[in-house]
Design a protein around this motif. Sequence first.
Motif, PDB file in Angstrom:
ATOM      1  N   UNK A 218       0.818  -1.203   0.000  1.00 21.92           N
ATOM      2  CA  UNK A 218       0.000   0.000   0.000  1.00 21.92           C
ATOM      3  C   UNK A 218       0.854   1.256   0.000  1.00 21.92           C
ATOM      4  N   UNK A 219       2.104   1.149   0.507  1.00 15.71           N
ATOM      5  CA  UNK A 219       2.975   2.304   0.565  1.00 15.71           C
ATOM      6  C   UNK A 219       3.596   2.586  -0.800  1.00 15.71           C
ATOM      7  N   UNK A 539       1.400   6.165   4.103  1.00 14.31           N
ATOM      8  CA  UNK A 539       2.296   7.286   4.415  1.00 14.31           C
ATOM      9  C   UNK A 539       2.072   8.497   3.527  1.00 14.31           C
ATOM     10  N   UNK A 540       1.921   8.268   2.232  1.00 16.02           N
ATOM     11  CA  UNK A 540       1.728   9.434   1.368  1.00 16.02           C
ATOM     12  C   UNK A 540       0.408  10.135   1.642  1.00 16.02           C
ATOM     13  N   UNK A 541      -0.620   9.329   1.919  1.00 19.74           N
ATOM     14  CA  UNK A 541      -1.912   9.922   2.244  1.00 19.74           C
ATOM     15  C   UNK A 541      -1.821  10.772   3.507  1.00 19.74           C
ATOM     16  N   UNK A 542      -1.105  10.231   4.500  1.00 20.57           N
ATOM     17  CA  UNK A 542      -0.934  10.933   5.760  1.00 20.57           C
ATOM     18  C   UNK A 542      -0.248  12.272   5.540  1.00 20.57           C
ATOM     19  N   UNK A 543       0.822  12.241   4.751  1.00 19.66           N
ATOM     20  CA  UNK A 543       1.559  13.475   4.524  1.00 19.66           C
ATOM     21  C   UNK A 543       0.715  14.484   3.750  1.00 19.66           C
ATOM     22  N   UNK A 544      -0.055  13.988   2.799  1.00 19.29           N
ATOM     23  CA  UNK A 544      -0.909  14.901   2.042  1.00 19.29           C
ATOM     24  C   UNK A 544      -1.956  15.553   2.935  1.00 19.29           C
ATOM     25  N   UNK A 545      -2.523  14.759   3.833  1.00 14.29           N
ATOM     26  CA  UNK A 545      -3.509  15.318   4.757  1.00 14.29           C
ATOM     27  C   UNK A 545      -2.880  16.380   5.638  1.00 14.29           C
ATOM     28  N   UNK A 546      -1.669  16.105   6.106  1.00 15.31           N
ATOM     29  CA  UNK A 546      -0.994  17.054   6.980  1.00 15.31           C
ATOM     30  C   UNK A 546      -0.748  18.369   6.279  1.00 15.31           C
ATOM     31  N   UNK A 547      -0.485  18.266   4.972  1.00 17.87           N
ATOM     32  CA  UNK A 547      -0.106  19.460   4.230  1.00 17.87           C
ATOM     33  C   UNK A 547      -1.175  20.522   4.318  1.00 17.87           C
ATOM     34  N   UNK A 548      -2.439  20.105   4.241  1.00 21.17           N
ATOM     35  CA  UNK A 548      -3.497  21.106   4.135  1.00 21.17           C
ATOM     36  C   UNK A 548      -4.161  21.377   5.468  1.00 21.17           C
TER      37      UNK A 548
END
Lengths: 557, 290
Positions: A218-219, A539-548
């Motif tokens: 998934x990562x 991980x990528x989803x998490x980072x994207x969420x954090x961004x905004x």
Amino acid sequence: MSMRILSSCCKMSDILAEGVTIVEDINKGREPISSLEAIYLISPVEKSVKALINDFKDTVFTYKAAHIFFTDTCSESLFAEIGRSRVAKVVRTLKEINVAFLPYESQVFSLDNPTSFKSFYGSNPSESKDTMIENMAEQIATLCDTLKEYPAIRYRKGLDENAKLAEEVNRRLTAHKADNPSMGEGADKARSQLIIVDRGFDPISPVLHELTFQAMAYDLLDIKQDIYTYQTTGVGNSKEREVLLDEDDDLWVQLRHQHIADVTKKVTELLRSFCESKRMCTDNANIKDLAQMLKKMPQYQKELTMYSTHLHLAEACMKTFKASLDKIIEVEQDLAMGTNADGEPIKDPMKSIVPVLLNNDIGPFEKIRIILLFIFHKKKGIGEENLNKLIEHANIKNHSTIISNLQNLGCNIIAGGRNSGKTLPARKERTESTYQLSRWTPTIKDVMEDAIEDKLDKKQWPFIAEPAPINTTQTTVNSARFGHWHKNKSPSEYRSGPRLIIFVIGGVSHSEMRSAYEVTRSTDGKWEVLIGSSHILTPNGFLNDLKSLDQDSVPTS
Amino acid sequence: MRDRLGDLQLFLSESPEEARPSEEQSPEEAQPLELYMFQGEDEMEQIYKEAQLMQKEMLMLKLDVKRLGKQNTRFLTSVRRISSIKRDSNALGRDIKARGEAIYARLERLGKRSKELEEEHGAASAVARMARSQCVYLTRAFHEAMCEYNRAEMLQRENCKTRIQRQAEIMGREVSREQIEEMIETGKCSLFSDNLLLEGRTARSALTEIENRHKELLELEGRIRDIRELFFQMALLVEEQGCMLDNIQANVGQTRDYVAKASAQIRQAVRYKKNNPCKKLFCCCFPCCR
């Protein structure tokens, strides 16, 4: 959401076998089929109820009759609206089934609400936060209702929201218990616990590269909605095949938590023994021979397709891994653990991360993950200038909000900044031998083990209400046997052992899901650990969420 | 689960006035009724009948497979009248093959019909989707049935091999499984050609036993080979469909908003124009004026 619940529980063939002819989305315009009755499985929200009423507004009804099933409690006002409309005349059934969560896996649930991350941790306070907490509490209460559990609720003392959510859940749970007194009955059920924890408790797990099959797939690969697509040379010509990775696939269930090195070995081994037992002579069973085998023995198509899928998946993971990741993962593990592979504490972490940051071949998200791990390694956070220098080196200016937004989760990023004084919890020393690049175990695993052994500190993890006194630990084995004639996939309803339910606010990572299974296994099945959250993190989803997180939330429809 | 139908009935009894005004409107609007009727009603009837028949056939197929399984076990346990038991097994095998091929032919027809419906009414129409779902569902069920048959035959195979091994041990010879495999491949009983010097009635009867088992195994192989073509076509079909069609979410994702055909509205508009009260009044007045 009800559609996703249905989709995760049954397949089309199951419901077709029961006599259903067609499945429709209530929010889309539908052809009127007045000769058939309709079953409505909807969440009791305004939009769905209006659509329902609309179906029966004109002279000619869209369907002959309606059987309505709500996923959780319907509010009085909506109920009254239904009662006043013409639908009421043709309603044959109206039930609240209290299933408002998604059973993602046998021990993992999801509330299917990824936007809650922003509502909870967003910098700009939104009024919807309280409604969000109420909705979540209701969903968690329906989960306990379905499982027939009435657990003692605990939360992590740290973030106020934890306490708020815990209290709300308690309120809803008591309401459900009033309607359904059989909740929580059973010899050991009094020991069941529901622990509410926030994402900031362990920000390392969702960011670290994991090398177990499911987490890695998934990562690194692009798997949307659990569908894995790949090119295949099957019985027909080469074409794209889509495979659903869920619990119907026995091999996936076996392999998903294993290390990738084991996986490749295991799949080839299984394939070879399968071929030998069916008398197919191949020297080394690999992907290219599978097409041949399929042509020779089409009756084994199902098994061979399964092997083919997993071989492809494992190969794809290894390819991406070898391309750039092996060095990064080594550095990550050292930072996360604080010690290197030999057990010695690392001396100069800056030296090891700088070459990674300066490397232009590595993507920005990987660099951010390294920086984050570096910051978490330095328990007190780092100075702002240091942070800026790191960002410069790594050339990730436009993603820098990701790092600063982590402070919303309660993490200590800038030394002396918002969350100074808060540190990540200490972790247990683990002595099991693991692969060098997989030394990290998620912190939540420690919590699970402590909770089961009743060693969890009551001050840091307070109870909402004092739990019932723990009587003798004599487990009555007879009631466990009773449930075995239900050989369907959910004998958990009849389980007699206690359960530990963990709810993470803000998303749960695959490594934490894996911990739930591992801990359950280590208790020999006496306890069952369930874990879940509003959504599953990559991980990528998490980072994207954090961004905004610091931007204004988009108004939800 | 909470049943709230009772609460709803309370609401109904409390507000009956809501229902009356709408009833008065209904006689006027009775005409456009047929415009809203489901277009594909009779086609769906046909498809359902076909689906039901096929399900019945598949049930018969599954029963046949079970009977074959039972027959196979009888073959192993009783030593007498081997030939008659063998005949029955072969007959069952042929039956299964014939039924299987008939079902497959029907499946193909259903598939074609469903494609035609798709072209006629559009891929997202209710009829087309219903037909396609039934098609997928029946294909899977058939695939399952064939796999069961395969399993039954494989089981029989293993049992035969075990028997051969045991008999050979009784005779005093150790025969490994690979040698048995070889025997089957080559189709010859070469293993026993060097036992011509064996003496003793028990040894001879054991030998005949083994030869019989061997023959049975060969016939089994033959049965599987016959039906292999069918398996192959099934495999192709299932592969084409892919597993996503069984997923409910994927199915619903393909639905589209239903747009009632514009012609219906136009017809209605024409009718309303004709029934224009002004015109009616005019006609009434005319005779009066006369």
